[in-house]
Design an enzyme around this catalytic site. Structure first.
Site, PDB file in Angstrom:
ATOM      1  N   ILE A  13      12.225  15.993   0.781  1.00  0.00           N
ATOM      2  CA  ILE A  13      13.359  16.719   1.272  1.00  0.00           C
ATOM      3  C   ILE A  13      13.327  18.365   1.433  1.00  0.00           C
ATOM      4  O   ILE A  13      13.509  18.542   2.677  1.00  0.00           O
ATOM      5  CB  ILE A  13      14.479  16.576   0.316  1.00  0.00           C
ATOM      6  CG1 ILE A  13      15.094  15.266   0.221  1.00  0.00           C
ATOM      7  CG2 ILE A  13      15.660  17.562   0.751  1.00  0.00           C
ATOM      8  CD1 ILE A  13      16.322  14.750  -0.806  1.00  0.00           C
ATOM      9  N   ASN A  86      15.559  23.392  -4.382  1.00  0.00           N
ATOM     10  CA  ASN A  86      15.287  21.642  -3.999  1.00  0.00           C
ATOM     11  C   ASN A  86      14.368  21.468  -5.026  1.00  0.00           C
ATOM     12  O   ASN A  86      14.522  20.000  -5.377  1.00  0.00           O
ATOM     13  CB  ASN A  86      14.743  21.442  -2.574  1.00  0.00           C
ATOM     14  CG  ASN A  86      14.184  20.235  -2.194  1.00  0.00           C
ATOM     15  OD1 ASN A  86      14.882  19.295  -2.286  1.00  0.00           O
ATOM     16  ND2 ASN A  86      12.724  20.255  -2.391  1.00  0.00           N
ATOM     17  N   SER A 148      22.217  15.477  -7.248  1.00  0.00           N
ATOM     18  CA  SER A 148      22.047  13.789  -7.470  1.00  0.00           C
ATOM     19  C   SER A 148      23.290  13.418  -7.866  1.00  0.00           C
ATOM     20  O   SER A 148      23.861  13.786  -8.812  1.00  0.00           O
ATOM     21  CB  SER A 148      21.019  13.629  -8.373  1.00  0.00           C
ATOM     22  OG  SER A 148      20.927  12.067  -8.319  1.00  0.00           O
ATOM     23  N   TYR A 167      17.366  13.782 -16.666  1.00  0.00           N
ATOM     24  CA  TYR A 167      17.532  14.026 -15.290  1.00  0.00           C
ATOM     25  C   TYR A 167      18.986  14.126 -14.820  1.00  0.00           C
ATOM     26  O   TYR A 167      19.619  15.386 -14.355  1.00  0.00           O
ATOM     27  CB  TYR A 167      16.746  13.186 -14.448  1.00  0.00           C
ATOM     28  CG  TYR A 167      16.893  13.215 -12.735  1.00  0.00           C
ATOM     29  CD1 TYR A 167      16.061  14.105 -12.455  1.00  0.00           C
ATOM     30  CD2 TYR A 167      18.072  12.346 -12.128  1.00  0.00           C
ATOM     31  CE1 TYR A 167      16.422  14.332 -10.990  1.00  0.00           C
ATOM     32  CE2 TYR A 167      18.125  12.550 -10.807  1.00  0.00           C
ATOM     33  CZ  TYR A 167      17.192  13.496 -10.135  1.00  0.00           C
ATOM     34  OH  TYR A 167      17.573  13.537  -8.732  1.00  0.00           O
ATOM     35  N   LYS A 171      20.771  17.760 -14.078  1.00  0.00           N
ATOM     36  CA  LYS A 171      21.445  17.781 -12.729  1.00  0.00           C
ATOM     37  C   LYS A 171      23.132  18.291 -12.920  1.00  0.00           C
ATOM     38  O   LYS A 171      23.517  19.120 -12.328  1.00  0.00           O
ATOM     39  CB  LYS A 171      21.583  16.841 -11.965  1.00  0.00           C
ATOM     40  CG  LYS A 171      20.087  16.348 -11.326  1.00  0.00           C
ATOM     41  CD  LYS A 171      19.724  17.092 -10.344  1.00  0.00           C
ATOM     42  CE  LYS A 171      18.368  16.917  -9.764  1.00  0.00           C
ATOM     43  NZ  LYS A 171      18.029  17.792  -8.536  1.00  0.00           N
ATOM     44  N   VAL A 200      17.465   8.711  -0.703  1.00  0.00           N
ATOM     45  CA  VAL A 200      16.476   9.071   0.698  1.00  0.00           C
ATOM     46  C   VAL A 200      15.206   8.691   0.324  1.00  0.00           C
ATOM     47  O   VAL A 200      14.845   8.492  -0.670  1.00  0.00           O
ATOM     48  CB  VAL A 200      16.582  10.681   0.548  1.00  0.00           C
ATOM     49  CG1 VAL A 200      15.957  11.061   1.993  1.00  0.00           C
ATOM     50  CG2 VAL A 200      17.933  11.411   0.617  1.00  0.00           C
TER      51      VAL A 200
END
Length: 268
Positions: A13, A86, A148, A167, A171, A200
């Site tokens: 990304i 990012n 996310s 994770y 986030k 993605v």
């Protein structure tokens, strides 16, 4: 001329943002990367497009981030319009475990949570603080965290997705930090946003869902949220969608966690 800085810009990304934004010669694009080791596609693109500036830094090191901000400042005369956070990490191998599996595994749990907090939360706060004085002088005054859906409570509850503990926690934590920044910086006209890219087709996503059985398992969970989802979207499509949302970011939406469609429901 609009100036953009993107962390984690060597692939996926991040590189997608650089490719899309640098197509407009009126944009100044700063690609912040950790090393040149995996940056060949980025460097080849930068050789063709003179509005791409590659800066090597370490987002876990505030001193090096200050140095990176100083490099940007030399080009932009002390300003930055949009900062896109990012860079991040999915965490150690224990990410495949649900919370209860860490019973009796204190060191593994400490690593699972600690590494994710370091890479996905603390490093992003360091980055914001190092570049904030440039954002204050920018015209757009926008800070965007690529989050996310894994960090969304309702998404997790609806899908029953119990792994990626560190994770997801990191986030979600950074989503809150972005809201805190929004509250603090609103009087200065600075806007923040946590933004989900959707599902993605990046190398990182392929590593998780490349196996047919795992992909089937993931789709079964995702269909609880959106029965129409068939697979990950191309990077170019995801980046285009996110840039539309970033372009529309205003004071009313500052501090929110939105999808790549600009709402709080369409995760795919």
């Amino acid at each position: 001329m609009v100036s953009w800085a993107i962390t984690g810009a060597t692939r996926g990304i991040g590189l997608g943002f650089v490719k899309h934004l640098s197509m407009d010669s009126k944009n100044q694009v700063f690609a912040l990367i950790r090393s040149l080791g995996t940056a060949r596609p980025l460097m080849e693109l930068a050789a063709q497009r003179k509005n791409i500036h590659v800066i090597i830094t370490d987002i876990s090191d505030p001193t090096k981030l200050d140095e990176a901000a100083a490099e940007v400042s030399k080009v932009t005369d002390g300003s930055l319009d949009v900062l896109i956070l990012n860079a991040g990490s999915a965490g150690p191998d224990t990410a495949v475990l649900p919370p209860s599996a860490f019973h009796g595994k204190k060191e593994a749990l400490d690593l699972e949570i600690g590494e994710s907090i370091k890479n996905n939360l603390l490093s992003n706060i360091y980055t914001i603080n190092s570049f904030l004085h440039l954002i204050r002088n920018g015209a757009e005054k926008k800070i965007v965290f690529i989050s996310s859906q894994s960090g969304n409570l309702d998404f997790t509850r609806m899908t029953g997705f119990s792994t990626l503990l560190g994770y997801s926690v990191s986030k979600a934590g950074m989503n809150m930090a972005m809201t805190k920044f929004a509250s603090e910086l609103a009087p200065e006209g600075i806007k923040t946003l946590s933004l989900s890219p959707g599902w993605v087709n990046t190398d990182a996503a392929k590593a998780v869902t490349g196996d047919p059985e795992i992909r089937k398992f993931m789709l079964n969970m995702f269909h609880k949220v959106d029965p129409k989802v068939e697979g990950p979207a191309p990077i170019e499509e995801a980046v285009s969608n996110m840039l539309r949302v970033i372009g529309k970011l205003n004071e009313a939406d500052s501090g929110k966690f939105l999808t790549h469609y600009g709402d709080e429901e369409q995760w795919f």
